[in-house]
Enzyme design. Structure first.
Site, PDB file in Angstrom:
ATOM      1  N   LYS A  79       6.820   6.156  -9.387  1.00 35.52           N
ATOM      2  CA  LYS A  79       6.862   5.286  -8.206  1.00 35.52           C
ATOM      3  C   LYS A  79       5.784   4.200  -8.273  1.00 35.52           C
ATOM      4  CE  LYS A  79       6.761   5.655  -3.151  1.00 35.52           C
ATOM      5  NZ  LYS A  79       6.711   6.652  -2.045  1.00 35.52           N
ATOM      6  N   ASP A 101      -1.366   8.427   6.291  1.00 36.61           N
ATOM      7  CA  ASP A 101      -0.599   9.155   5.271  1.00 36.61           C
ATOM      8  C   ASP A 101      -1.469   9.447   4.055  1.00 36.61           C
ATOM      9  OD1 ASP A 101       1.103  10.015   3.256  1.00 36.61           O
ATOM     10  OD2 ASP A 101       2.624   8.476   3.590  1.00 36.61           O
TER      11      ASP A 101
END
Ligand code: ADP
Ligand code: MG
Length: 623
Positions: free
Chosen positions: A87, A211
């Site tokens: 990613k 996050d």
């Protein structure tokens, strides 16, 4: 548009099918759905109880692919064949990755051009899109196994800071995995939706989404206005997460603290399996300390111990770094912590009590942490999927554009500026450059559709930008912008930024297009996904090879005297091989030879730094 679903296996139209939500994570990936009976989002658990799929792909020497936990087990044994964190490479060029490439234990090809990165495993080259598609395929397979039905539609999440290219790469990965990607949504938006924040659509709120995952930290400040999420600011650290906590703890034990026995010498060992065991034990200890006050275990017969308090002290600097990022994000959004209406906790590492406490103290309020932080992004993606399916009547559906809009680039490829299902009005822009020296005009052809080659899409308009002053190829900067207004009218404009020459045109993309035709175009894009993406890869490899050839020819012409006869012969030989591979349309061979030609010619270029030549290699050219 009616509710028509496509069965990927048969190509037939089904009446109703499920839309899944997917969190394609750096460390772990996960798939979720909204239950039809209770309307609650749930993560799909594997029969063995594992709900997370580690985002790791392993390729053996025979081309067999394994994904998830079995691949994870091969990380230490076969590092060059086991790809993690793909990613981080999505939609990136070599220059984007830059010094970060030392983070990866596998081979990232760097030929110094502006082309997208590839990963080399043995003789094969994989794009990050392909790597991600393997993870998505695995998720799809699991979901189909659990749900006992075909899964062909998905909402996929991406970090809020992902740019166009990264979002497009994620879309392509979905398509390659046989998924019709209905929408790409931001991870913090998904997390908020999972908590029902923004769902009723009638109030204004400001949300902070914190996050902390395995290897990355993101803080996003969102504003919700009538069901529309706007990203006010993002900040974070792409190399900060739970893995760093594990490393700190491993080092703590290595330095013999906490073992209570300085003679055991864990620190001096360079043994790979010991290092690995240390890390695994450290992660287990960290997780244990989330619910317990003390961890006691052993590594290779050496007892190890740590208390929650000691661990908290150890990771304080990491937590401080996340808070600094929070401060910066708030500053960018021109806000004080007290102006935040809700704080949402995302990512496995927010389970750590010291992290939770620090975030609560920073924002001066309770935080949303009831949902499983590993699952919350996927759950929110499922909520969004449910809204798109029309099942959530509390949510107003905004107007979206049914087909992607883009322009033709080199080799007849479709370059999407506005992806389908984008909310309208919307605006998008991208910069392009010329291919030939002294090129004074540029034709901008506007297309609509989902196929990779413009010849398979629908042509909407053509715009001729003329009067570009003579410049070497690659130097002009032509900015193409698409503005799709609320009435569905597309305004395309092109401006050469150095000289200011400009041109614009207006079209109505949906004019004369029936719902059936739109559906057919969507269906075609799925049935041809694999060949399309292969073809795109070939065209891209060929374009890149051609650029390398052109640059080399130019170089030889200009600086022929600077290289030896042997060097010249080797270079010409390699160029010939490359040309043959291009004729044979062998993508892998083209990539290999481009890489080899680059290896041969790089030293020459380093000898004679020619900036014009380097510039010639920059930017995407049109036609
Ligand atoms: P990503 O978003 O990067 O894919 P995740 O959100 O899945 O990552 O988070 C993974 C991280 O969460 C890992 O570092 C893992 O060790 C950590 N983690 C998982 N469970 C716990 C727990 N109970 N206590 C502390 N950390 C945890
Ligand atoms: Mg995550």
């Amino acid at each position: 548009m009616g509710k028509v679903a496509i069965n990927i296996a048969t190509g037939s139209l089904l009446q109703q099918d499920i839309i899944v939500g997917i969190d394609l994570g750096t460390t772990n990936s996960l798939i979720a759905i909204v239950k039809t009976d209770t309307h609650e989002p749930i993560a799909l658990r594997e029969i063995d109880g594992l709900t997370l799929v580690p985002s790791i792909v392993h390729f053996d020497a025979f081309g067999n692919v394994t994904v998830g936990n079995p691949a994870r087990e091969l990380l230490v044994k076969e590092p060059e064949r086991t790809i993690y964190s793909a990613k981080r490479l999505m939609g990136k060029t070599y220059t984007d990755v830059g010094s970060d490439s030392s983070f990866f234990a596998y081979n990232i090809i760097d030929d110094g051009t502006e082309a997208m990165v590839k990963v080399q495993v043995g003789n094969q080259f994989y794009s990050p899109t392909e790597l991600s598609s393997y993870i998505l395929k695995e998720l799809k397979k699991r979901a189909e196994h659990i749900l006992k039905t075909t899964v062909s539609k998905a909402v996929i999440t991406v970090p809020a800071y992902f740019n166009d290219a990264q979002r497009q790469a994620t879309r392509d990965a979905g398509r390659l995995a046989g998924l019709d990607v209905l929408r790409i949504i931001n991870e913090p938006t998904a997390a908020s939706l999972a908590y029902g924040i923004g769902l009723k659509g009638h109030y204004e709120k400001t949300i902070a989404v914190y996050d902390l995952g395995g290897g990355t930290f993101d803080i996003s400040i969102l504003a919700i206005n009538n069901g529309i999420f706007e990203v006010l600011a993002t900040n974070g650290d792409t190399y900060l997460g739970g893995d760093d906590m594990d490393n700190l703890l491993a080092r703590y034990w290595q330095e013999d603290a906490g073992t209570g026995n300085t003679a055991l010498g864990l620190g001096s060992s360079t043994d790979k399996s010991l290092t690995q065991q240390l890390r695994i034990t450290a992660e287990a200890a960290k997780k244990h300390l989330t619910d317990n006050e003390v961890y006691e275990g052993e590594i290779n017969g050496t007892p190890v111990r740590i208390t929650r308090e000691e661990f908290s002290d150890l990771i304080t600097p990491l937590i401080e770094r996340t808070l600094t990022a929070c401060k910066n994000a708030l500053k960018d959004a021109s806000m004080q912590p007290a102006q935040i209406d809700a704080v949402v906790m995302v990512g496995g590492s927010t389970r750590v009590p010291a992290v939770k406490a620090a975030v609560k103290a920073f924002f001066g309020r309770e935080v949303h942490d009831k949902l499983n932080p590993d699952e919350v992004v996927a759950l929110g993606a499922a909520v969004q999927a449910d809204i798109l399916a029309g099942n959530n009547t509390e949510m107003l559906l905004l107007d979206v554009t049914p087909l992607s809009l883009g322009i033709e680039t080199m080799g007849g490829l479709m370059d999407v500026l506005i992806p389908r299902n984008s909310k309208i009005p919307t605006k998008a822009g991208r910069q392009y450059t010329t291919q030939k020296d002294g090129q004074s005009g540029m034709r901008i052809s506007v297309f609509q559709g989902e196929r990779d080659l413009v010849s398979d899409n629908r042509k909407l308009a053509e715009l001729n930008l003329t009067g570009i002053p003579a410049m070497p190829a690659g130097l002009p900067k032509v900015e193409v912008t698409f503005l799709l207004d609320a009435d569905g009218i597309l305004k395309v404009s092109a401006t050469e930024l150095r000289s200011g020459v400009a041109q614009s045109i207006e079209v109505k993309p949906q004019y004369g297009l029936s719902d059936e035709e739109v559906e057919k175009m969507l269906l075609d894009s799925l049935t041809h996904a694999k060949e399309d993406i292969q073809l795109r890869a070939l065209v891209e490899a060929t374009t890149e090879a051609q650029q390398m050839l052109d640059t080399t020819v130019k170089f030889l012409k200009k600086h022929g005297e600077a290289i030896s006869e042997i060097e010249a012969t080797t270079t010409e030989g390699k160029m010939k091989e490359l040309t043959q591979a291009m004729d044979a349309k062998d993508k892998n061979l083209i990539q290999q030879l481009t890489e080899q030609l680059n290896e041969i010619s790089r030293p020459f270029a380093e000898r004679i730094m020619d900036s014009a030549l380097k510039d010639a290699m920059r930017g995407k050219s049109i036609v």
